[in-house]
Enzyme design. Structure first.
Site, PDB file in Angstrom:
ATOM      1  N   ASP A 330     -22.989  17.567  -3.707  1.00 12.99           N
ATOM      2  CA  ASP A 330     -21.830  17.312  -2.860  1.00 12.99           C
ATOM      3  C   ASP A 330     -20.657  18.238  -3.145  1.00 12.99           C
ATOM      4  O   ASP A 330     -19.890  18.571  -2.234  1.00 12.99           O
ATOM      5  CB  ASP A 330     -21.399  15.849  -2.998  1.00 12.99           C
ATOM      6  CG  ASP A 330     -22.415  14.895  -2.381  1.00 12.99           C
ATOM      7  OD1 ASP A 330     -23.124  15.319  -1.451  1.00 12.99           O
ATOM      8  OD2 ASP A 330     -22.510  13.747  -2.829  1.00 12.99           O
ATOM      9  N   TYR A 414     -21.443   8.212   1.827  1.00 15.87           N
ATOM     10  CA  TYR A 414     -21.069   7.718   0.512  1.00 15.87           C
ATOM     11  C   TYR A 414     -19.594   7.959   0.202  1.00 15.87           C
ATOM     12  O   TYR A 414     -18.990   8.907   0.712  1.00 15.87           O
ATOM     13  CB  TYR A 414     -21.901   8.407  -0.580  1.00 15.87           C
ATOM     14  CG  TYR A 414     -22.915   7.504  -1.244  1.00 15.87           C
ATOM     15  CD1 TYR A 414     -24.259   7.594  -0.936  1.00 15.87           C
ATOM     16  CD2 TYR A 414     -22.516   6.546  -2.181  1.00 15.87           C
ATOM     17  CE1 TYR A 414     -25.193   6.765  -1.541  1.00 15.87           C
ATOM     18  CE2 TYR A 414     -23.441   5.717  -2.796  1.00 15.87           C
ATOM     19  CZ  TYR A 414     -24.777   5.830  -2.470  1.00 15.87           C
ATOM     20  OH  TYR A 414     -25.693   5.000  -3.076  1.00 15.87           O
TER      21      TYR A 414
END
Length: 715
Positions: A330, A414
């Site tokens: 990420d 998320y």
């Protein structure tokens, strides 16, 4: 460069005129300046797709003299300001790196990178991929085969393509399709992850066209049905409050500091310095790492040169195509700074909050304001320390005041709540709270697979790991440190030295060369960063340092030959130690998008450098093996992880011994079960820092005594 004026804030700040600090993030003007200088390298009209324009941190060898002069109050040496730019020529595969010397107003370097080196996603590109997938005629035709209900709204989640070595040299996106809740089709915040579709368009980043449409397996194996099954309507599963029957018995809980906060923020142009309870450090923020702390000291003693979350990897367990490539980095694939939330008062942060905003760059090379990306506040962390003399009944107790610096990332489905937490006992923690929504995929009714959990009818949440890498650049009483680990082992049974078999001892092992190491709970293995050059502890003669408390982590489960394992070069050990080297900031390597491995932490450690009394870097890995539960859907309660850095033989006594005792007069707590009467011992803290002695007597809500403090009565 022209000096930057300090901006006043609502909180106490020191104000002065100061040139940019070497670690100050680029200002908006500097971003514009850098992009303008880069454009001079190309013919007029060249369309440049900027991936990042960020501070090129000066070499550490030059910064250390600057910091020493700054600490001594002397004139600091001049260090040039430079910008690092990563960019494409738009709609091509031509990825470049450039360094812009802002002080000298020139392009210092500008190079094209090679094969299989791909840039991160950016906000414009990621949003464009959604539109490209949903507007493609071929995709529309495939969606029609599913016979969706009338009014259904399809949603697209773009994913970095991942790597498996199969026709993946081209930079691509793998997108996944869903349907909004059928009762909330007009609600853009509907939980589309409850209605996944079996269609996955693949898009070329270069041409920005759909180049392939994958149909995904929905059974127990790799089988793709010859004819798509019609979409089966299942109930919505929403997380938004208007879709719930909310509780009505939750009373307000307010955090109030009537006299204000105990910390001070000094704003110096684009840079911020924080002082709190003997702690002193500088705060930075960049596109890749998000929040970074520099020059951390306690009571004027140097502790850490630089602290940041270096990388994270989330490999998924479904071995079938195309799910086997789901392995997100990420930070490297998008960026913690880019994904940072605009934090909301009273929601994300409670109490008296000081917010820091940042400026990043967009795909056009222009400044992008990022408001309220860090919130700073104090919180009560429970009891700090306490002792009651059982003979007299007198207790002394302090509260553990904590300072929190928090940022929150949203990575599609998320959320990660990332915090540096300081306390009054000279302890520092890095905390991760994982929440948000599971990444889902469709599964046939009645099917069960061993690599995932059915969390809603027709919805599979695959097992996955969250593996984080915290980069710790120590400066314990100086730049040259060492790493040791301490273990506890039972003493041999001996009729003289250990006749009853209860004895055990500890021993320290010096780590001599760069390597990866693991925890060993059976021996209570504890890693310590020590300073050999600092004076030894006056009480016991031991080296002073800080110990690490790393939560146990299951190493990456992907096979050692897999692309997942090759790429996530930090995911196989709980701790790595390396000798400091420039550009070694990101444990997964500088470029993680469709990476091949060989450019990250494991490779650096393989140099076998000496790390004894050297400028070393510690990399602490921690994480979760997330085996989803039904209770994790439609939104996941926070999973909490903490890495601790605690002084070991660094002080001559408990460093929080001087924290004033807790008093009811200050805390103003309320007794709900009737009058609270007790014999109290009252003390008060004088301006000198000493107490005025003990005054015995009954307390009924105003007493100042530690363990005997009274409580007010709520009648």
């Amino acid at each position: 460069m022209a000096p930057e004026a300090v901006t006043e804030t609502a909180l106490p700040v020191r104000t002065k005129l100061q040139a940019p600090h070497p670690y100050a993030p680029l200002s908006a003007d500097e971003i514009v300046n850098a992009s303008t200088l880069l454009k001079t390298q190309w013919p007029e009209g060249t369309d440049i797709q900027y991936k990042t324009i960020t501070l090129a941190e000066p070499p550490k060898s030059g910064v250390i003299p600057y910091l020493e002069a700054e600490r001594a109050g002397k004139t600091v040496p001049s260090l040039g300001r430079k910008a690092f730019i990563n960019y494409y020529l738009r709609k091509t595969t031509k990825l470049h790196e450039a360094v812009i010397n802002l002080s000298e107003q020139k392009v210092e370097s500008n190079v094209r990178l090679g094969k299989n080196v791909h840039g991160a996603g950016d906000a414009e590109e990621i949003m464009a991929m959604e539109t490209i997938a949903l507007e493609d005629e071929g995709v529309k035709q495939e969606i029609e085969k599913l016979k969706l209900p009338e009014g259904a709204v399809v949603v697209c989640d773009p994913w970095i393509y991942g790597s498996d070595g199969v026709n993946d040299d081209e930079r691509m996106y793998q997108t996944f399709l869903y349907v909004r809740g059928l009762n909330y089709a007009n609600e853009p915040n509907s939980n589309h992850y409850a209605l996944p579709l079996p269609i996955s368009p693949v898009i070329s980043s270069e041409t920005r066209k759909v180049i392939r449409i994958d149909w995904m397996p929905t059974g127990a194996d790799n089988t793709i049905p010859q004819e798509p099954k019609p979409f089966k309507v299942v109930p919505d599963n929403e997380y938004i409050p208007e879709a719930q029957q909310l509780r009505t018995d939750v009373k307000p809980l307010n955090v109030v500091q009537p006299e204000g906060v105990s910390f001070r923020v000094t704003e110096q142009g684009s840079s911020h310095v924080l002082d709190w309870q003997k702690w002193h450090f500088r705060i930075g923020f960049n596109q890749r790492e998000g929040m970074v702390l520099y020059n951390v000291s306690y009571d004027n003693r140097s502790l850490f040169h630089r602290l940041s979350l270096s990388d994270m990897n989330i490999p998924y367990a479904d071995p079938r195509h195309p799910f086997h490539k789901k392995s997100a980095f990420d930070l490297g694939d998008a960026g913690a700074g880019l994904m940072a939330n605009n934090l909301k008062l009273g929601c994300d942060c409670l109490g008296s909050i000081h917010y820091l905003s940042a400026v990043l760059s967009n795909d056009e090379g222009k400044p992008q304001d990022m408001p309220n990306v860090i919130c700073i506040h104090e919180q009560d962390g429970g009891i700090g320390w306490k002792h009651t003399n059982y003979r007299t009944g007198r207790g002394v107790v302090t509260r553990n005041r904590e300072l929190v610096l928090q940022t929150i990332l949203t990575v599609a489905n998320y959320e990660y709540i990332l915090s540096f937490i300081f306390n009054q006992a000279a302890e520092l923690h890095y905390e991760v709270r994982a929440t948000g929504i599971l990444s889902t995929q469709p599964i046939d009714e009645g099917v069960d697979v061993p690599f995932g959990t059915v969390v809603h009818p027709g919805v599979l949440a695959t097992h996955h790991q969250h593996i984080f890498s915290l980069r710790i650049d120590p400066a314990i009483e100086g730049q040259n440190n060492r790493l040791v680990y301490s273990e506890a082992h039972p003493m041999p049974l001996d009729p003289v030295s250990n006749p009853h078999g209860n004895g055990y001892t500890t021993s320290d092992t010096l780590v001599s060369h760069s390597s990866g190491l693991d925890l060993d709970p059976a021996s209570n293995r504890t890693f310590k960063i020590l300073s050999a050059s600092a004076p030894r502890n006056k009480i016991n003669g031991a080296m002073s340092g800080f110990k690490l408390q790393i939560p146990p982590m299951q190493p990456m489960l992907s096979h050692a030959s897999s692309f997942n394992h090759k790429r996530a070069e930090f995911a196989d050990h709980s701790l790595y130690v390396t000798k400091y080297a420039e550009r070694e900031l990101y444990s997964g390597g500088w470029y993680t998008n469709q990476s091949r491995g060989g450019t990250g932490l494991r490779s650096w450690a393989s140099r076998n450098d000496s790390v004894v009394d050297e400028d070393i870097v510690i990399w602490a890995q921690f994480g979760i093996n997330h085996i989803p539960r039904v209770e994790d859907f439609p939104v996941m309660p926070c999973e909490i992880l903490r890495v601790g850095l605690k002084p070991v033989n660094f002080f001559e006594k408990n460093p929080s011994i001087d924290v004033p005792p807790a008093t009811q007069k200050v805390s103003r707590s309320v007794a709900l079960n009737g009058a609270h009467q007790q014999e109290g011992a009252e003390t008060s803290v004088l301006s000198s820092g000493r107490t005025d002695g003990v005054r015995n007597g009954a307390t009924n809500g105003e007493g100042d005594g530690c363990g005997n403090c009274g409580m007010e009565t709520l009648m």
